[in-house]
Design a protein around this motif. Structure first.
Motif, PDB file in Angstrom:
ATOM      1  N   LEU A 264       0.824  -1.202   0.000  1.00  0.00           N
ATOM      2  CA  LEU A 264       0.000   0.000   0.000  1.00  0.00           C
ATOM      3  C   LEU A 264       0.863   1.259   0.000  1.00  0.00           C
ATOM      4  CD1 LEU A 264      -2.764   1.370   0.183  1.00  0.00           C
ATOM      5  CD2 LEU A 264      -2.640   1.073   2.666  1.00  0.00           C
ATOM      6  N   VAL A 265       1.856   1.308   0.874  1.00  0.00           N
ATOM      7  CA  VAL A 265       2.752   2.467   0.941  1.00  0.00           C
ATOM      8  C   VAL A 265       3.447   2.679  -0.400  1.00  0.00           C
ATOM      9  CG1 VAL A 265       4.890   3.359   1.977  1.00  0.00           C
ATOM     10  CG2 VAL A 265       3.103   2.376   3.437  1.00  0.00           C
ATOM     11  N   ASN A 266       3.943   1.603  -0.996  1.00  0.00           N
ATOM     12  CA  ASN A 266       4.670   1.720  -2.265  1.00  0.00           C
ATOM     13  C   ASN A 266       3.759   2.121  -3.428  1.00  0.00           C
ATOM     14  OD1 ASN A 266       7.242   1.273  -1.232  1.00  0.00           O
ATOM     15  ND2 ASN A 266       6.948  -0.944  -1.304  1.00  0.00           N
ATOM     16  N   GLU A 267       2.479   1.747  -3.364  1.00  0.00           N
ATOM     17  CA  GLU A 267       1.526   2.179  -4.387  1.00  0.00           C
ATOM     18  C   GLU A 267       1.245   3.680  -4.280  1.00  0.00           C
ATOM     19  OE1 GLU A 267      -1.929  -0.276  -3.847  1.00  0.00           O
ATOM     20  OE2 GLU A 267      -0.989  -2.006  -4.807  1.00  0.00           O
ATOM     21  N   LEU A 268       1.225   4.195  -3.051  1.00  0.00           N
ATOM     22  CA  LEU A 268       0.909   5.609  -2.832  1.00  0.00           C
ATOM     23  C   LEU A 268       2.130   6.522  -2.947  1.00  0.00           C
ATOM     24  CD1 LEU A 268      -1.608   5.301   0.127  1.00  0.00           C
ATOM     25  CD2 LEU A 268      -2.105   5.724  -2.290  1.00  0.00           C
ATOM     26  N   ARG A 269       3.299   5.978  -2.728  1.00  0.00           N
ATOM     27  CA  ARG A 269       4.532   6.798  -2.710  1.00  0.00           C
ATOM     28  C   ARG A 269       4.664   7.714  -3.934  1.00  0.00           C
ATOM     29  NH1 ARG A 269       8.421   3.699  -0.187  1.00  0.00           N
ATOM     30  NH2 ARG A 269       8.515   5.114   1.557  1.00  0.00           N
ATOM     31  N   PRO A 270       4.403   7.259  -5.159  1.00  0.00           N
ATOM     32  CA  PRO A 270       4.549   8.156  -6.320  1.00  0.00           C
ATOM     33  C   PRO A 270       3.557   9.329  -6.317  1.00  0.00           C
ATOM     34  CG  PRO A 270       4.450   5.862  -7.033  1.00  0.00           C
ATOM     35  CD  PRO A 270       4.112   5.883  -5.576  1.00  0.00           C
TER      36      PRO A 270
ATOM     37  N   CYS B 260       6.032  10.433  10.699  1.00  0.00           N
ATOM     38  CA  CYS B 260       5.663   9.327  11.581  1.00  0.00           C
ATOM     39  C   CYS B 260       6.965   8.781  12.144  1.00  0.00           C
ATOM     40  CB  CYS B 260       4.871   8.273  10.801  1.00  0.00           C
ATOM     41  SG  CYS B 260       5.780   7.572   9.405  1.00  0.00           S
ATOM     42  N   GLY B 261       6.992   7.519  12.507  1.00  0.00           N
ATOM     43  CA  GLY B 261       8.196   6.949  13.088  1.00  0.00           C
ATOM     44  C   GLY B 261       9.331   6.768  12.099  1.00  0.00           C
ATOM     45  N   GLY B 262       9.004   6.276  10.897  1.00  0.00           N
ATOM     46  CA  GLY B 262      10.052   5.978   9.939  1.00  0.00           C
ATOM     47  C   GLY B 262       9.765   6.415   8.516  1.00  0.00           C
ATOM     48  N   GLY B 263       8.638   7.080   8.294  1.00  0.00           N
ATOM     49  CA  GLY B 263       8.330   7.593   6.963  1.00  0.00           C
ATOM     50  C   GLY B 263       7.356   6.763   6.158  1.00  0.00           C
ATOM     51  N   PHE B 264       6.697   5.801   6.784  1.00  0.00           N
ATOM     52  CA  PHE B 264       5.736   4.963   6.070  1.00  0.00           C
ATOM     53  C   PHE B 264       4.301   5.441   6.295  1.00  0.00           C
ATOM     54  CE2 PHE B 264       9.495   2.417   6.506  1.00  0.00           C
ATOM     55  CZ  PHE B 264       9.589   1.727   5.312  1.00  0.00           C
ATOM     56  N   ARG B 265       3.893   5.567   7.558  1.00  0.00           N
ATOM     57  CA  ARG B 265       2.530   6.029   7.859  1.00  0.00           C
ATOM     58  C   ARG B 265       2.291   7.434   7.332  1.00  0.00           C
ATOM     59  NH1 ARG B 265       2.558   5.041  14.178  1.00  0.00           N
ATOM     60  NH2 ARG B 265       4.772   5.398  13.763  1.00  0.00           N
ATOM     61  N   SER B 266       3.340   8.256   7.316  1.00  0.00           N
ATOM     62  CA  SER B 266       3.169   9.626   6.822  1.00  0.00           C
ATOM     63  C   SER B 266       2.905   9.655   5.315  1.00  0.00           C
ATOM     64  CB  SER B 266       4.371  10.493   7.185  1.00  0.00           C
ATOM     65  OG  SER B 266       5.561   9.957   6.676  1.00  0.00           O
ATOM     66  N   ILE B 267       3.319   8.642   4.588  1.00  0.00           N
ATOM     67  CA  ILE B 267       2.943   8.525   3.168  1.00  0.00           C
ATOM     68  C   ILE B 267       1.430   8.364   3.084  1.00  0.00           C
ATOM     69  CG2 ILE B 267       3.016   6.999   1.137  1.00  0.00           C
ATOM     70  CD1 ILE B 267       5.620   8.369   1.285  1.00  0.00           C
ATOM     71  N   LEU B 268       0.888   7.491   3.946  1.00  0.00           N
ATOM     72  CA  LEU B 268      -0.555   7.248   3.939  1.00  0.00           C
ATOM     73  C   LEU B 268      -1.333   8.501   4.319  1.00  0.00           C
ATOM     74  CD1 LEU B 268      -0.634   3.758   5.738  1.00  0.00           C
ATOM     75  CD2 LEU B 268      -0.526   4.232   3.275  1.00  0.00           C
TER      76      LEU B 268
END
Length: 122
Positions: free
Chosen positions: A10-16, A82-90
């Motif tokens: 999910l994170v990788n789909e939204l990252r772009p 967020c903690g490591g940059g994943f949840r903040s992508i969401l």
């Protein structure tokens, strides 16, 4: 922390779709624009244990409900971490879909801020 495959997918789909910035870029943006807002989207206990001094806390669980109350200006410059940059992508993607036009996710999140000796509070 090891993330589940579904979460990473999910994170990788939204990252772009999301703007990611570095700590140095965040420092520059916040320095140039005193109205820019640093938003900590971590859980309450993570916030309590330490957070960037100038951050506003809007946990991921309440973001959609409270974002418009806390930041009504959809043109506000917002940097989410967020903690490591994943949840903040969401959360940056959610804000974007809610009509916010200047939202970024901080690459590396809280861990990157700590490593860069960012001013912290408890």
């Amino acid at each position: 922390m090891e993330h589940s495959p579904g979460f990473l997918k999910l994170v990788n789909e939204l990252r772009p779709k999301v703007t990611e910035i570095t700590v140095d870029q965040a420092r520059e943006y916040l320095g140039q624009n005193p109205r820019a807002i640093l938003v900590d989207v971590r859980e309450d206990i993570e916030w309590t244990n330490g957070h960037a001094t100038q951050a506003v806390h809007l946990g991921k669980g309440i973001l959609e409900r409270d974002l418009e109350k806390v930041i009504p200006d959809r043109d506000a410059e917002i940097i989410m971490y967020c903690g490591g940059g994943f949840r903040s992508i969401l959360t940056a993607d959610v804000a974007r879909r809610m009509g916010y036009r200047n939202v970024a996710s901080l690459a590396g999140g809280y861990k990157a801020l700590v490593q860069a000796n960012w001013p912290m509070s408890k």
